[in-house]
Scaffold this motif. Structure first.
Motif, PDB file in Angstrom:
ATOM      1  N   HIS A  74       0.908  -1.271  -0.136  1.00  0.00           N
ATOM      2  CA  HIS A  74      -0.502   0.258   0.018  1.00  0.00           C
ATOM      3  C   HIS A  74       1.263   1.442  -0.208  1.00  0.00           C
ATOM      4  CE1 HIS A  74      -3.443   2.745   0.622  1.00  0.00           C
ATOM      5  NE2 HIS A  74      -2.598   2.950   1.918  1.00  0.00           N
ATOM      6  N   LEU A  75       2.162   1.160   1.062  1.00  0.00           N
ATOM      7  CA  LEU A  75       2.907   2.399   0.626  1.00  0.00           C
ATOM      8  C   LEU A  75       3.570   2.904  -0.447  1.00  0.00           C
ATOM      9  CD1 LEU A  75       4.523   2.412   4.634  1.00  0.00           C
ATOM     10  CD2 LEU A  75       2.789   3.943   3.446  1.00  0.00           C
ATOM     11  N   SER A  76       3.781   1.380  -1.159  1.00  0.00           N
ATOM     12  CA  SER A  76       4.695   1.477  -2.479  1.00  0.00           C
ATOM     13  C   SER A  76       4.076   2.186  -3.443  1.00  0.00           C
ATOM     14  CB  SER A  76       5.000   0.193  -2.482  1.00  0.00           C
ATOM     15  OG  SER A  76       6.123  -0.509  -2.023  1.00  0.00           O
ATOM     16  N   SER A  77       2.209   2.232  -3.313  1.00  0.00           N
ATOM     17  CA  SER A  77       1.257   2.588  -4.327  1.00  0.00           C
ATOM     18  C   SER A  77       0.790   4.091  -3.989  1.00  0.00           C
ATOM     19  CB  SER A  77       0.026   1.451  -3.885  1.00  0.00           C
ATOM     20  OG  SER A  77      -1.060   2.172  -5.241  1.00  0.00           O
ATOM     21  N   LEU A  78       1.351   3.940  -2.716  1.00  0.00           N
ATOM     22  CA  LEU A  78       0.965   5.341  -2.225  1.00  0.00           C
ATOM     23  C   LEU A  78       2.186   5.915  -3.006  1.00  0.00           C
ATOM     24  CD1 LEU A  78      -0.990   7.662  -1.088  1.00  0.00           C
ATOM     25  CD2 LEU A  78       0.118   7.395   1.218  1.00  0.00           C
ATOM     26  N   ARG A  79       3.515   5.729  -2.803  1.00  0.00           N
ATOM     27  CA  ARG A  79       4.413   6.732  -3.157  1.00  0.00           C
ATOM     28  C   ARG A  79       4.537   6.383  -4.572  1.00  0.00           C
ATOM     29  NH1 ARG A  79       9.459   2.711  -3.774  1.00  0.00           N
ATOM     30  NH2 ARG A  79       8.129   2.130  -5.160  1.00  0.00           N
ATOM     31  N   ASP A  80       3.573   5.528  -5.539  1.00  0.00           N
ATOM     32  CA  ASP A  80       3.850   5.168  -6.772  1.00  0.00           C
ATOM     33  C   ASP A  80       3.181   6.224  -7.042  1.00  0.00           C
ATOM     34  OD1 ASP A  80       6.158   4.163  -7.202  1.00  0.00           O
ATOM     35  OD2 ASP A  80       4.841   1.975  -7.516  1.00  0.00           O
ATOM     36  N   ASP A  81       2.306   6.822  -6.583  1.00  0.00           N
ATOM     37  CA  ASP A  81       1.011   7.756  -7.379  1.00  0.00           C
ATOM     38  C   ASP A  81       1.765   9.379  -7.252  1.00  0.00           C
ATOM     39  OD1 ASP A  81      -1.105   5.269  -7.610  1.00  0.00           O
ATOM     40  OD2 ASP A  81      -1.975   6.074  -5.623  1.00  0.00           O
ATOM     41  N   VAL A  82       2.766   9.557  -5.566  1.00  0.00           N
ATOM     42  CA  VAL A  82       3.130  10.806  -5.602  1.00  0.00           C
ATOM     43  C   VAL A  82       3.369  11.249  -6.172  1.00  0.00           C
ATOM     44  CG1 VAL A  82       3.858  12.227  -4.211  1.00  0.00           C
ATOM     45  CG2 VAL A  82       2.786  10.267  -2.916  1.00  0.00           C
ATOM     46  N   LEU A  83       4.455  10.121  -6.878  1.00  0.00           N
ATOM     47  CA  LEU A  83       5.566   9.936  -8.045  1.00  0.00           C
ATOM     48  C   LEU A  83       5.125  11.069  -9.824  1.00  0.00           C
ATOM     49  CD1 LEU A  83       8.135   7.438  -6.874  1.00  0.00           C
ATOM     50  CD2 LEU A  83       8.333   9.664  -6.159  1.00  0.00           C
ATOM     51  N   GLY A 122       2.394  11.700 -10.471  1.00  0.00           N
ATOM     52  CA  GLY A 122       1.367  13.116  -9.946  1.00  0.00           C
ATOM     53  C   GLY A 122       2.562  13.999 -10.034  1.00  0.00           C
ATOM     54  N   ILE A 123       3.783  13.962  -9.714  1.00  0.00           N
ATOM     55  CA  ILE A 123       4.650  15.383  -9.681  1.00  0.00           C
ATOM     56  C   ILE A 123       5.362  15.549 -11.366  1.00  0.00           C
ATOM     57  CG2 ILE A 123       5.497  15.741  -7.635  1.00  0.00           C
ATOM     58  CD1 ILE A 123       7.832  13.954  -8.425  1.00  0.00           C
ATOM     59  N   PRO A 124       6.302  16.838 -11.864  1.00  0.00           N
ATOM     60  CA  PRO A 124       6.209  16.997 -13.129  1.00  0.00           C
ATOM     61  C   PRO A 124       7.710  15.907 -13.165  1.00  0.00           C
ATOM     62  CG  PRO A 124       6.619  18.751 -12.524  1.00  0.00           C
ATOM     63  CD  PRO A 124       5.412  18.284 -11.031  1.00  0.00           C
ATOM     64  N   ARG A 125       7.688  16.514 -14.730  1.00  0.00           N
ATOM     65  CA  ARG A 125       9.173  16.011 -15.503  1.00  0.00           C
ATOM     66  C   ARG A 125       9.361  16.582 -16.433  1.00  0.00           C
ATOM     67  NH1 ARG A 125       7.415  12.509 -11.949  1.00  0.00           N
ATOM     68  NH2 ARG A 125       7.299  10.623 -12.278  1.00  0.00           N
ATOM     69  N   PRO A 126      10.371  17.080 -16.316  1.00  0.00           N
ATOM     70  CA  PRO A 126      11.425  16.174 -15.469  1.00  0.00           C
ATOM     71  C   PRO A 126      11.601  16.920 -14.072  1.00  0.00           C
ATOM     72  CG  PRO A 126      12.698  17.649 -16.907  1.00  0.00           C
ATOM     73  CD  PRO A 126      11.570  17.946 -17.132  1.00  0.00           C
ATOM     74  N   ARG A 141      15.214  19.096  -9.790  1.00  0.00           N
ATOM     75  CA  ARG A 141      16.796  18.917  -9.020  1.00  0.00           C
ATOM     76  C   ARG A 141      17.350  19.037  -7.783  1.00  0.00           C
ATOM     77  NH1 ARG A 141      19.433  15.129 -11.864  1.00  0.00           N
ATOM     78  NH2 ARG A 141      21.256  16.512 -11.153  1.00  0.00           N
ATOM     79  N   ASP A 142      16.352  20.137  -7.176  1.00  0.00           N
ATOM     80  CA  ASP A 142      16.862  21.033  -6.374  1.00  0.00           C
ATOM     81  C   ASP A 142      15.655  20.367  -4.895  1.00  0.00           C
ATOM     82  OD1 ASP A 142      15.051  23.609  -5.801  1.00  0.00           O
ATOM     83  OD2 ASP A 142      15.733  23.214  -7.872  1.00  0.00           O
ATOM     84  N   PHE A 143      15.692  21.357  -4.305  1.00  0.00           N
ATOM     85  CA  PHE A 143      15.133  20.069  -2.634  1.00  0.00           C
ATOM     86  C   PHE A 143      13.871  21.287  -3.199  1.00  0.00           C
ATOM     87  CE2 PHE A 143      19.247  19.054  -1.172  1.00  0.00           C
ATOM     88  CZ  PHE A 143      18.849  17.412  -0.642  1.00  0.00           C
ATOM     89  N   ALA A 144      14.165  22.994  -3.409  1.00  0.00           N
ATOM     90  CA  ALA A 144      13.155  23.850  -2.865  1.00  0.00           C
ATOM     91  C   ALA A 144      11.881  23.514  -3.941  1.00  0.00           C
ATOM     92  CB  ALA A 144      13.670  25.067  -3.150  1.00  0.00           C
ATOM     93  N   ALA A 145      12.607  23.110  -5.232  1.00  0.00           N
ATOM     94  CA  ALA A 145      11.477  22.278  -6.048  1.00  0.00           C
ATOM     95  C   ALA A 145      10.831  21.887  -5.943  1.00  0.00           C
ATOM     96  CB  ALA A 145      12.341  22.765  -7.951  1.00  0.00           C
ATOM     97  N   ILE A 146      11.323  20.790  -5.609  1.00  0.00           N
ATOM     98  CA  ILE A 146      11.219  19.292  -4.901  1.00  0.00           C
ATOM     99  C   ILE A 146       9.673  19.305  -3.786  1.00  0.00           C
ATOM    100  CG2 ILE A 146      11.369  17.046  -4.260  1.00  0.00           C
ATOM    101  CD1 ILE A 146      13.989  16.491  -5.569  1.00  0.00           C
ATOM    102  N   ASP A 167       2.228  21.309  -5.081  1.00  0.00           N
ATOM    103  CA  ASP A 167       0.903  20.746  -5.545  1.00  0.00           C
ATOM    104  C   ASP A 167       0.553  19.745  -6.154  1.00  0.00           C
ATOM    105  OD1 ASP A 167       2.248  23.971  -6.400  1.00  0.00           O
ATOM    106  OD2 ASP A 167       3.231  23.404  -7.929  1.00  0.00           O
ATOM    107  N   PHE A 168       0.563  19.277  -5.674  1.00  0.00           N
ATOM    108  CA  PHE A 168       0.615  17.241  -5.548  1.00  0.00           C
ATOM    109  C   PHE A 168      -0.586  17.519  -4.561  1.00  0.00           C
ATOM    110  CE2 PHE A 168       0.289  13.120  -3.955  1.00  0.00           C
ATOM    111  CZ  PHE A 168      -0.103  12.523  -5.850  1.00  0.00           C
ATOM    112  N   ALA A 169       0.162  17.685  -3.355  1.00  0.00           N
ATOM    113  CA  ALA A 169      -0.736  17.728  -2.581  1.00  0.00           C
ATOM    114  C   ALA A 169      -2.021  18.637  -2.207  1.00  0.00           C
ATOM    115  CB  ALA A 169      -0.068  18.079  -1.026  1.00  0.00           C
ATOM    116  N   CYS A 170      -2.199  19.822  -3.062  1.00  0.00           N
ATOM    117  CA  CYS A 170      -3.151  20.244  -3.283  1.00  0.00           C
ATOM    118  C   CYS A 170      -3.993  19.960  -3.978  1.00  0.00           C
ATOM    119  CB  CYS A 170      -2.621  21.766  -4.112  1.00  0.00           C
ATOM    120  SG  CYS A 170      -2.147  23.479  -3.066  1.00  0.00           S
ATOM    121  N   GLN A 171      -4.036  19.231  -5.205  1.00  0.00           N
ATOM    122  CA  GLN A 171      -4.589  18.109  -5.457  1.00  0.00           C
ATOM    123  C   GLN A 171      -5.713  16.925  -4.591  1.00  0.00           C
ATOM    124  OE1 GLN A 171      -3.027  16.196  -8.960  1.00  0.00           O
ATOM    125  NE2 GLN A 171      -1.950  18.049  -9.329  1.00  0.00           N
TER     126      GLN A 171
END
Length: 188
Positions: free
Chosen positions: A8-17, A19-23, A26-31, A37-41
């Motif tokens: 379940h935790l892996s599935s939740l992690r994969d849902d988050v991943l 839902g974030i933009p590609r690429p 590459r820095d902590f603040a942007a991540i 933004d994902f949490a807002c959804q």
């Protein structure tokens, strides 16, 4: 309360991943921004704010406060960026897993001090009630949020540009060295 399965935790992690933009940033603040933004959804129409605060020693390093119209994720400001990402993903885990807390024995000096660290954002008595439920790290919800945070941080870690602002020491250093040069879950 039952332990949340790794699947379940892996599935939740994969849902988050997913839902974030590609690429992936590459820095902590942007991540953290992309994760916010994902949490807002997922916040049922509420705004999600990330604030950085200095919490008193022996209280907390992060905090999720939910109200009817907004969600605030507070992260310790006086730690390194790797640890801040781990703190943020821990609080995000609580939000995404719908953890609710009872507020028994809410009034202690340490909790009042942590609540005051949020400043004028909230009435300290409201925050103390939330904090009280978060101080027992033996609780299943805390364990699940921490497992989720480590899994998600590991998947994101490979995308962060390492530099002098993110020293490998303490908890963050141990996490970084245990993850190795590449995390699991994302290709560039």
């Amino acid at each position: 309360m039952r332990k949340t399965s790794k699947k379940h935790l892996s599935s939740l992690r994969d849902d988050v991943l997913a839902g974030i933009p590609r690429p992936v940033p590459r820095d902590f603040a942007a991540i953290i921004g992309a994760l916010r933004d994902f949490a807002c959804q997922r916040a049922d129409g509420r705004s999600v704010e990330v604030v950085y605060r200095r919490f008193p020693p022996s209280t907390v390093s992060g905090l999720l406060v939910e109200t009817d119209d907004r969600v605030i994720i507070a992260v310790e400001e006086s730690t390194n960026p790797t640890h801040q990402l781990l703190i943020f993903t821990h609080e995000l885990g609580h939000l995404l897993m719908g953890h609710c807390h009872d507020h028994k024995d809410a009034d202690t000096p340490a909790l009042r001090a942590a609540a005051r660290a949020l400043g004028d954002d909230f009435d300290p008595s409201e925050v103390v009630a939330v904090l009280a439920a978060r101080t027992n790290f033996g609780r299943r919800e805390e364990h699940d949020a921490e497992r989720f945070a480590v899994m998600l941080t590991a998947a994101l870690q490979q995308h962060v540009e390492q530099g002098p602002s993110s020293p490998a020491y303490g908890l963050a250093g141990r996490l970084q060295s245990s993850l190795g040069p590449r995390g699991r879950g994302l290709d560039r």
